[in-house]
Scaffold this active site. Structure first.
Site, PDB file in Angstrom:
ATOM      1  N   SER A 155       6.954  -1.980   4.847  1.00  0.00           N
ATOM      2  CA  SER A 155       7.422  -2.265   4.030  1.00  0.00           C
ATOM      3  C   SER A 155       8.018  -4.069   3.316  1.00  0.00           C
ATOM      4  CB  SER A 155       9.001  -2.266   5.286  1.00  0.00           C
ATOM      5  OG  SER A 155       9.961  -2.594   5.187  1.00  0.00           O
ATOM      6  N   GLY A 197       8.893   7.614  -0.598  1.00  0.00           N
ATOM      7  CA  GLY A 197       8.352   7.272   0.948  1.00  0.00           C
ATOM      8  C   GLY A 197       9.274   7.635   1.875  1.00  0.00           C
ATOM      9  N   GLU A 228       0.877  -1.177  -0.030  1.00  0.00           N
ATOM     10  CA  GLU A 228       0.075  -0.183  -0.288  1.00  0.00           C
ATOM     11  C   GLU A 228       0.569   1.124  -0.451  1.00  0.00           C
ATOM     12  OE1 GLU A 228      -3.896   0.773   0.222  1.00  0.00           O
ATOM     13  OE2 GLU A 228      -3.518  -0.882  -0.829  1.00  0.00           O
ATOM     14  N   GLY A 229       1.931   1.132   0.639  1.00  0.00           N
ATOM     15  CA  GLY A 229       2.683   2.045   0.443  1.00  0.00           C
ATOM     16  C   GLY A 229       3.584   2.686  -0.935  1.00  0.00           C
ATOM     17  N   HIS A 230       3.834   1.711  -1.339  1.00  0.00           N
ATOM     18  CA  HIS A 230       3.883   2.243  -3.060  1.00  0.00           C
ATOM     19  C   HIS A 230       2.577   2.882  -3.683  1.00  0.00           C
ATOM     20  CE1 HIS A 230       6.851  -1.173  -2.195  1.00  0.00           C
ATOM     21  NE2 HIS A 230       7.457  -0.339  -2.438  1.00  0.00           N
TER      22      HIS A 230
END
Ligand code: PAF
Length: 288
Positions: free
Chosen positions: A192, A154, A35-37
């Site tokens: 991560s 990020g 989800e971070g990407h």
């Protein structure tokens, strides 16, 4: 979505996008997308009207860069799942996925690297010599291939962002870097790709990293201005909350990551902790 392994494929597609009047945005990743990407792709879409999004050409790269891993680090074990990454990128409406081989990025005979000096020397750079040279080198190559108007990174890798901002300014590269907020699990654990190494118990321990950063931020909020006292507090909290091995717990200037004695401007709290064999990093910006 176009997928290409080749520099020429990127250049051709980006040229066509430019001819169609589009703005080009690069999102460099090492894959194992989470989800971070994906939030970085959404960040690009979020501040633009639908019309603008149509005029934006999003390039995502997936490349596990050997040059940024030291001997004994997890290059071989780093999670790779290109099929899944491509599917996720397609769902987010990425326009071009660049998935080069090591040969494409580092052809035989390559011998040029990009080194940022002081900023890359401390914190993660102290524990991982050569890491940021690997990052700066691969990002320079990606920027030269794609020639984007913007590139997104990020916040979890805050030092990486600071190093790359310095590099872009120093080398007078004509683009804007954007910082995407860290995406967290409900426990607070920063997303991560390396979280895949953690078992259930270790994940619970790892959630203590963010809890400790927040506790240190609250200490500043209550008026503590002595950076050394905050750093000591942060280290103690990390040891207690994570039961891991703390590599560093630091308070630095937000602007340039220089050490600070008395906290008078915005700072960033940074931590690196080993949970079992997995090294995790996180940070929290505290606006003063
Ligand atoms: O942050 C990462 O995933 C990597 O360091 C990057 C920027 C893609 C360079 O390999």
């Amino acid at each position: 979505m176009v997928i290409t392994e080749y520099e020429d494929g990127v250049r051709d597609n980006v040229r066509k996008a430019r001819q169609a009047g589009k703005k080009v945005v690069l999102i460099p990743t090492m894959g194992a997308l989470h989800e971070g990407h994906l939030s970085m792709v959404r960040l690009v879409a979020a501040d633009e009207s639908e019309r603008e999004r149509e005029r934006t050409y999003v390039v995502m790269s997936v490349f596990v860069n050997p040059l940024q891993f030291g001997p004994g680090e997890d290059f071989a074990a780093y999670p790779r799942d290109l099929r899944r990454d491509a599917e996720l990128a397609r769902q987010e409406e990425v326009d071009l996925l660049f998935v080069p081989s090591a040969q494409e990025i580092y052809p035989p005979g390559s011998q040029t690297t990009v080194q940022v000096a002081d900023l890359a020397a401390g914190l993660c750079g102290a524990a991982r010599p050569g890491h940021f040279t690997g990052v700066a080198t691969v990002v320079t190559k990606l920027l030269n291939i794609v020639q984007p108007d913007e590139a997104v990174f990020g916040q979890k890798d805050y030092q990486q962002f600071a190093v790359l901002e310095r590099m872009v300014a120093d080398l007078k590269l004509p683009l804007r870097l954007r910082l995407a907020p860290t995406v967290r699990e409900p426990s607070g654990l920063a997303l991560s790709s390396r979280n895949a190494y953690l078992n259930w118990e270790e994940k619970k321990q790892a959630a203590g990293i963010y809890a400790s950063l927040r506790a240190a931020a609250e200490l500043i909020g209550r008026g503590q201005r002595d950076a050394a006292a905050v750093a000591d507090f942060l280290r103690g909290a990390l040891e207690r909350e994570t039961r891991g091995r703390v590599e560093y717990a630091e308070v630095r200037q937000k602007k340039d990551l220089l050490p600070v004695a008395a906290i008078s401007k915005s700072v960033v709290l940074l931590a690196a902790v080993f949970i079992g064999r997995t090294r995790l990093i996180d940070n929290l910006i505290v606006e003063v």
